[in-house]
Scaffold this motif. Structure first.
Motif, PDB file in Angstrom:
ATOM      1  N   GLY A 167     -65.871   4.079  28.786  1.00 24.50           N
ATOM      2  CA  GLY A 167     -65.887   5.538  28.836  1.00 24.50           C
ATOM      3  C   GLY A 167     -65.938   6.115  27.433  1.00 24.50           C
ATOM      4  O   GLY A 167     -66.344   5.445  26.489  1.00 24.50           O
ATOM      5  N   SER A 168     -65.462   7.331  27.304  1.00 21.55           N
ATOM      6  CA  SER A 168     -65.548   7.996  26.009  1.00 21.55           C
ATOM      7  C   SER A 168     -64.318   7.766  25.132  1.00 21.55           C
ATOM      8  O   SER A 168     -64.387   7.954  23.923  1.00 21.55           O
ATOM      9  CB  SER A 168     -65.773   9.498  26.195  1.00 21.55           C
ATOM     10  N   ASN A 169     -63.190   7.363  25.729  1.00 15.34           N
ATOM     11  CA  ASN A 169     -61.958   7.170  24.975  1.00 15.34           C
ATOM     12  C   ASN A 169     -61.253   5.889  25.411  1.00 15.34           C
ATOM     13  O   ASN A 169     -61.443   5.421  26.532  1.00 15.34           O
ATOM     14  CB  ASN A 169     -60.987   8.336  25.199  1.00 15.34           C
TER      15      ASN A 169
ATOM     16  N   LYS B  44     -65.970   9.033  37.248  1.00 19.32           N
ATOM     17  CA  LYS B  44     -66.219  10.412  37.666  1.00 19.32           C
ATOM     18  C   LYS B  44     -65.887  10.552  39.149  1.00 19.32           C
ATOM     19  O   LYS B  44     -66.113   9.650  39.937  1.00 19.32           O
ATOM     20  CB  LYS B  44     -67.684  10.787  37.465  1.00 19.32           C
TER      21      LYS B  44
ATOM     22  N   SER C 175     -63.689   2.682  24.846  1.00 21.08           N
ATOM     23  CA  SER C 175     -64.845   3.457  24.392  1.00 21.08           C
ATOM     24  C   SER C 175     -65.985   2.523  24.003  1.00 21.08           C
ATOM     25  O   SER C 175     -65.756   1.375  23.584  1.00 21.08           O
ATOM     26  CB  SER C 175     -64.469   4.331  23.195  1.00 21.08           C
TER      27      SER C 175
ATOM     28  N   TRP D 238     -67.702   2.843  21.467  1.00 24.75           N
ATOM     29  CA  TRP D 238     -67.505   2.631  20.029  1.00 24.75           C
ATOM     30  C   TRP D 238     -66.641   1.390  19.785  1.00 24.75           C
ATOM     31  O   TRP D 238     -66.938   0.565  18.927  1.00 24.75           O
ATOM     32  CB  TRP D 238     -66.876   3.881  19.428  1.00 24.75           C
TER      33      TRP D 238
END
Length: 157
Positions: free
Chosen positions: A100-102, A120, A148, A150
């Motif tokens: 995900g994003s975090n 989601k 993440s 990243w």
């Protein structure tokens, strides 16, 4: 403590992957082709299809499956690659988390049709998977670890 309760869930620290030089990709595959597989399930997996083809013999797979029963079902049945071994001969690793994003814990929405399950929620009434209403109904929610993209790229060296 190695175990604790959070949001009604029993959580524990376990080793899920071996790393060398803070890299999840074994040295022999570094600098080569890598595949990311998000949401392995147990129906159509990279290891059962692409990785059996000669043209993909040099590929290392980093796979993610946040639903623990699917994660466990996709582990290599014998210890050929250490914790998280996904493909015979050490050509892949599977991690029990979502991307995900975090870096966090998040609710994972589970549909009656597993391929629709997602971080989601479902807000539509029609299924895009030819299963009438299959993606529109949340059957369960489970807290899952989320990493993440990243961080994943950092683990790959």
């Amino acid at each position: 403590a190695p175990f604790h309760v959070r949001a009604g869930q029993l959580l524990g620290l376990v080793s899920i992957a071996a790393m060398a030089d803070d890299c999840i990709v074994p040295k022999r595959y570094r600098g080569g082709r890598l595949f990311l597989e998000l949401g392995v399930l147990n129906v159509y997996t990279t290891k059962q299809t692409l990785m059996k083809q000669e043209r993909f013999k040099d590929v290392f797979v980093v796979a993610f499956e946040p639903l623990f029963h699917h994660y466990v079902g996709n582990l290599v049945k014998r210890d050929t690659g250490g914790p998280g071994a996904y493909i015979e001969g050490g050509r892949g690793i599977i991690l029990p988390m979502a991307v995900g994003s975090n870096d966090t814990l998040m609710p994972f929405h589970i549909s009656q049709f597993p391929a629709c399950s997602s971080l989601k929620g479902f807000t539509h009434t029609k299924s895009s998977f030819a299963v009438p209403g299959g993606c529109a109904r949340i059957r369960d929610k489970r807290m899952v670890p989320v990493v993440s993209l990243w961080a994943v790229l950092g683990w790959m060296g």
